[in-house]
Every structure is written in structure tokens, then in C-alpha cells.
Design an enzyme around this catalytic site. Structure first.
Site, PDB file in Angstrom:
ATOM      1  N   ASN A 190      32.916  35.314  30.655  1.00  0.00           N
ATOM      2  CA  ASN A 190      32.826  34.526  31.880  1.00  0.00           C
ATOM      3  C   ASN A 190      31.402  34.663  32.411  1.00  0.00           C
ATOM      4  OD1 ASN A 190      35.126  33.062  32.788  1.00  0.00           O
ATOM      5  ND2 ASN A 190      36.215  34.992  33.080  1.00  0.00           N
ATOM      6  N   CYS A 228      36.531  37.985  37.354  1.00  0.00           N
ATOM      7  CA  CYS A 228      36.496  39.123  38.272  1.00  0.00           C
ATOM      8  C   CYS A 228      35.226  39.121  39.114  1.00  0.00           C
ATOM      9  CB  CYS A 228      36.589  40.411  37.459  1.00  0.00           C
ATOM     10  SG  CYS A 228      36.492  41.905  38.445  1.00  0.00           S
ATOM     11  N   GLY A 260      37.190  46.462  40.290  1.00  0.00           N
ATOM     12  CA  GLY A 260      37.258  47.911  40.284  1.00  0.00           C
ATOM     13  C   GLY A 260      37.681  48.502  38.952  1.00  0.00           C
ATOM     14  N   GLU A 261      37.455  49.795  38.816  1.00  0.00           N
ATOM     15  CA  GLU A 261      37.875  50.582  37.660  1.00  0.00           C
ATOM     16  C   GLU A 261      39.133  51.353  38.057  1.00  0.00           C
ATOM     17  OE1 GLU A 261      38.969  52.872  34.821  1.00  0.00           O
ATOM     18  OE2 GLU A 261      37.373  51.433  34.362  1.00  0.00           O
ATOM     19  N   SER A 321      38.107  48.424  27.819  1.00  0.00           N
ATOM     20  CA  SER A 321      36.992  47.477  27.715  1.00  0.00           C
ATOM     21  C   SER A 321      35.922  48.099  26.833  1.00  0.00           C
ATOM     22  CB  SER A 321      36.433  47.172  29.108  1.00  0.00           C
ATOM     23  OG  SER A 321      37.382  46.485  29.891  1.00  0.00           O
ATOM     24  N   LEU A 322      35.757  47.566  25.638  1.00  0.00           N
ATOM     25  CA  LEU A 322      34.857  48.176  24.656  1.00  0.00           C
ATOM     26  C   LEU A 322      33.549  47.396  24.525  1.00  0.00           C
ATOM     27  CD1 LEU A 322      34.636  50.522  22.669  1.00  0.00           C
ATOM     28  CD2 LEU A 322      35.710  49.062  20.932  1.00  0.00           C
ATOM     29  N   HIS A 323      33.613  46.184  24.002  1.00  0.00           N
ATOM     30  CA  HIS A 323      32.525  45.202  23.993  1.00  0.00           C
ATOM     31  C   HIS A 323      31.361  45.495  23.048  1.00  0.00           C
ATOM     32  CE1 HIS A 323      34.813  43.710  27.308  1.00  0.00           C
ATOM     33  NE2 HIS A 323      34.489  44.714  28.092  1.00  0.00           N
ATOM     34  N   CYS A 353      46.977  39.274  38.346  1.00  0.00           N
ATOM     35  CA  CYS A 353      45.832  40.140  38.060  1.00  0.00           C
ATOM     36  C   CYS A 353      45.347  40.689  39.395  1.00  0.00           C
ATOM     37  CB  CYS A 353      44.726  39.351  37.360  1.00  0.00           C
ATOM     38  SG  CYS A 353      43.241  40.327  36.998  1.00  0.00           S
ATOM     39  N   CYS A 384      29.396  41.893  34.388  1.00  0.00           N
ATOM     40  CA  CYS A 384      30.543  41.742  35.285  1.00  0.00           C
ATOM     41  C   CYS A 384      30.074  41.454  36.707  1.00  0.00           C
ATOM     42  CB  CYS A 384      31.386  43.015  35.254  1.00  0.00           C
ATOM     43  SG  CYS A 384      32.748  43.030  36.441  1.00  0.00           S
ATOM     44  N   CYS A 442      32.834  47.978  42.522  1.00  0.00           N
ATOM     45  CA  CYS A 442      33.021  48.825  41.344  1.00  0.00           C
ATOM     46  C   CYS A 442      31.757  49.642  41.117  1.00  0.00           C
ATOM     47  CB  CYS A 442      33.322  47.976  40.113  1.00  0.00           C
ATOM     48  SG  CYS A 442      33.689  48.949  38.626  1.00  0.00           S
ATOM     49  N   CYS A 463      28.820  47.632  34.870  1.00  0.00           N
ATOM     50  CA  CYS A 463      28.748  46.824  33.645  1.00  0.00           C
ATOM     51  C   CYS A 463      27.904  45.578  33.929  1.00  0.00           C
ATOM     52  CB  CYS A 463      30.148  46.430  33.185  1.00  0.00           C
ATOM     53  SG  CYS A 463      31.213  47.852  32.826  1.00  0.00           S
ATOM     54  N   GLU A 485      39.855  40.530  45.363  1.00  0.00           N
ATOM     55  CA  GLU A 485      40.385  39.320  44.736  1.00  0.00           C
ATOM     56  C   GLU A 485      41.682  39.605  43.981  1.00  0.00           C
ATOM     57  OE1 GLU A 485      36.002  37.366  43.701  1.00  0.00           O
ATOM     58  OE2 GLU A 485      37.289  38.121  42.097  1.00  0.00           O
TER      59      GLU A 485
END
Length: 350
Positions: free
Chosen positions: A290, A333, A161-162, A214-216, A104, A118, A111, A115, A90
Site C-alpha cells: 500500500n 494502516c 500499532g504493534e 511481518s517479515l518482508h 481489522c 508503513c 507505533c 517500519c 483506525e
């Protein structure tokens, strides 16, 4: 057939020389491809018809095939591409009122980071993208904007993806974005879930690209549940690597925080985060979650987010809310891909 975008300057010049073309043809063709960003050989009017015909017969201008597109009321465009081997990725184009045009783009098909919130992480990992497949996503949007008299101004590697799990190809793609498309380094952002060795390696690259982490969650016990990578590299290791990056690059680092109602949007969580980041040259980018079908969490409301930001300010940690784009379409994503997957589309890597 040869993808013309896989050729760097020397390779393209060598190809034209092999075809018996005079040396100045390289400059002409390069300008059409990358300066004028024309996507049709027939539009390259200062090239002889014989050369245009040969280019059409022996090369292609990109390998990405559009599988599906969606457009939002806010102007966001989401695109699903099918790759040569059937994998799906995407890309999103986001226009802003201040005239920024941000692409983006994805760095992997699927991935491996897992996570839980996600959509892409819920799919599993298929394969890394090549540097050309990464670059071409931005190139497509740049071409379309050029046709409208506009230009691509920013690129964020925050798609599927990472990026640091595909480190070499991502660095090559970033350099092409800068060199071939003229995107300034400070207008490029690469996001990572926190691959500590790669963050340290990235600090040595000498690129003025923005790094987003990306912490969260602010403690290991809680982050382990959301982001399995934390079991390998704990928060203390991650923050230490972030300090190293800031010291080496002189750049402020961004922390991404997907605000989940009742999960990480509370005053207690804000205090934990403020204590963790106090003294680090950083910025917190808060994004209301999201929602995805595979995760029950819901986005935090603005009252909770504003209170969260107020607490961070007491620790001198600046934070802002990122405006969500494409909410009326599958702009998050992995969300569009998850709607159209057919049997055999995802070949999970061992």
C-alpha cells in the site's frame, strides 16, 4: 461517566446489586449487550424504565467517537476514531464474498516500530490502547452487523500499532473477543513485526489464535533497512522463536510479505525466503504494497508475484496473494489518520 464495556461479568453484576436490582437483571442486561449486541438502552425492552434511565444517566456504551468514515466500492468501511484524550485510531470492516465479515483493529495510537513503508510507523508512537479500547472497535462493527441481521466472523489485530508492544492489553482483548463476542480463536489473528520474547510468551498462552509475522525481507542486512526492530532481534532469533511457537501451539504460522516492486519481489528474494522457511509449518501471505507518502516504494505487479510464489513452491512453502481491500479509499494502516491530523493530535511518547 462509566463505560459499560469496561465492566466484566462480576463487575457488572456488582454494579446492579449496588443499585438494588434483582440478580436476574444481570443476565438480562448482559444478553442485550453481548448476545444481542444492542447499542441503545431504550431498546432493552425487558428492563424497567427506571433502570434504563439510570444506565443512560450514569454510564456510556463505549468511548470511541467517530471522527471520519470512508466506504469503498468493494464494501470495505474505514473508520477513524477520536479517543477520550484526543488521540486518533483506525478500524476497518472488510466483507468478503464467502460471507466472512472481518474487523481489522488497532492496538496502539501510533507505533514505535518505525517500519519505513508503513504510514503508522512514519507517525511515531503516542500511547497504548486499553483492552477495552481494543475490544470496543470490534464491538462497534459487531453491533452494526447485528442490526443488519449479520454477524462479525473474524478479527485481525493488524491495524495501527504493534500488538506485542501492548501485550497484556491485547491478550485481555483477545479473551474478551472470544468470551464476550463469541469469536472463535481460529478466527482471530494477531500480527507482530517480530518481538521475539513476546512470540515465545504467546506460545505459552494456550490460545489457538493465528499468529502472523511481518517479515518482508529474508536477510538481516536488508530487513534492517525496512524494519528497525530487526537490529534488536535478528532473523535467526525470529525464526527460532517461530519454530518454538509452532511446536508449542501446533498451529501453522503466517508470514506477511508486502511485495515492493524491485525491492523484494525478485526471484533472488524468493529463493532466499524459500531457503529461510523451508521445513517450517508456515504460510506466506503476499500483499502488494500500500503506497504511502513517506515511502517511495510501489506495489509489485502480479507477474512478479506469481513468479515469486512459483519459486516458493519449489521449497514446499505455500503462499497466496491477499486481495487488497479499500484501494479507492485510505484503507491501509494509518493512511486515513495521516490525512486528517491536526496540530496537537499526535502526542509522541518519550
Amino acid at each position: 461517566m462509566l463505560n459499560i464495556y469496561e465492566l466484566d461479568r462480576s463487575a457488572l453484576a456488582a454494579l446492579l446489586e449496588e443499585w438494588g436490582e434483582p440478580k436476574f437483571r444481570f443476565k438480562q442486561l448482559w444478553e442485550w449487550l453481548y448476545d444481542k449486541r444492542v447499542a441503545d438502552y431504550d431498546a432493552m425492552t425487558n428492563l424497567p424504565q427506571t433502570l434504563r434511565d439510570r444506565l443512560k444517566a450514569e454510564t456510556v456504551m463505549g468511548s470511541l467517537q467517530v471522527e471520519m468514515q470512508q466506504s469503498s466500492q468493494d464494501g470495505t468501511h474505514k473508520r477513524l476514531y477520536r479517543l477520550h484524550d484526543g488521540q486518533l485510531i483506525e478500524s476497518v470492516l472488510m466483507p468478503y464474498d464467502d460471507h466472512r465479515r472481518t474487523a481489522c483493529i488497532s492496538s496502539q495510537a501510533g507505533c514505535a516500530m518505525g517500519c519505513v513503508f508503513c504510514a503508522t510507523g512514519q507517525m511515531g508512537f503516542a500511547r497504548n490502547l486499553t483492552s477495552t479500547e481494543i475490544f470496543e472497535q470490534a464491538m462497534r462493527f459487531a453491533q452494526e452487523l447485528a442490526e443488519e441481521g449479520d454477524r462479525l466472523s473474524n478479527v485481525v489485530l493488524m491495524g495501527m500499532g504493534e500488538p506485542f508492544h501492548n501485550y497484556r492489553a491485547v491478550i485481555e482483548a483477545i479473551r474478551r473477543l472470544m468470551d464476550d463476542l463469541g469469536i472463535g480463536a481460529r478466527h482471530i489473528t494477531v500480527s507482530t513485526v517480530g518481538l521475539v520474547p513476546q512470540i515465545r510468551r504467546f506460545a505459552e498462552e494456550g490460545l489457538q489464535v493465528t499468529l502472523a509475522v511481518s517479515l518482508h525481507k529474508a536477510t538481516d542486512a536488508e530487513r534492517n533497512d525496512l524494519m528497525p526492530i530487526n537490529k534488536k532481534w535478528h532473523i535467526a532469533d525470529l525464526i527460532d522463536a517461530c519454530h518454538y511457537y509452532v511446536e508449542k501451539s501446533g498451529r501453522r504460522i503466517t508470514f506477511e510479505w508486502a511485495a515492493i516492486a524491485g525491492e523484494n519481489d525478485t526471484p533472488e528474494e524468493a529463493h532466499k525466503l524459500g531457503q529461510l522457511l523451508s521445513g517450517l509449518n508456515c504460510h506466506v501471505n503476499i500483499i502488494p504494497l500500500n503506497p504511502t507518502g513517506g515511502y517511495a516504494g510501489q506495489p509489485a505487479d502480479m507477474d512478479a508475484i506469481n513468479a515469486f510464489i512459483g519459486i516458493l513452491e519449489t521449497y514446499n512453502v505455500p503462499a497466496t496473494v491477499r486481495v487488497r481491500r479499500g484501494i479507492d479509499i485510505d484503507a491501509g494502516c494509518g493512511q486515513l489518520k495521516s490525512r486528517v491530523i491536526r496540530p496537537g493530535d499526535i502526542a509522541i511518547a518519550e
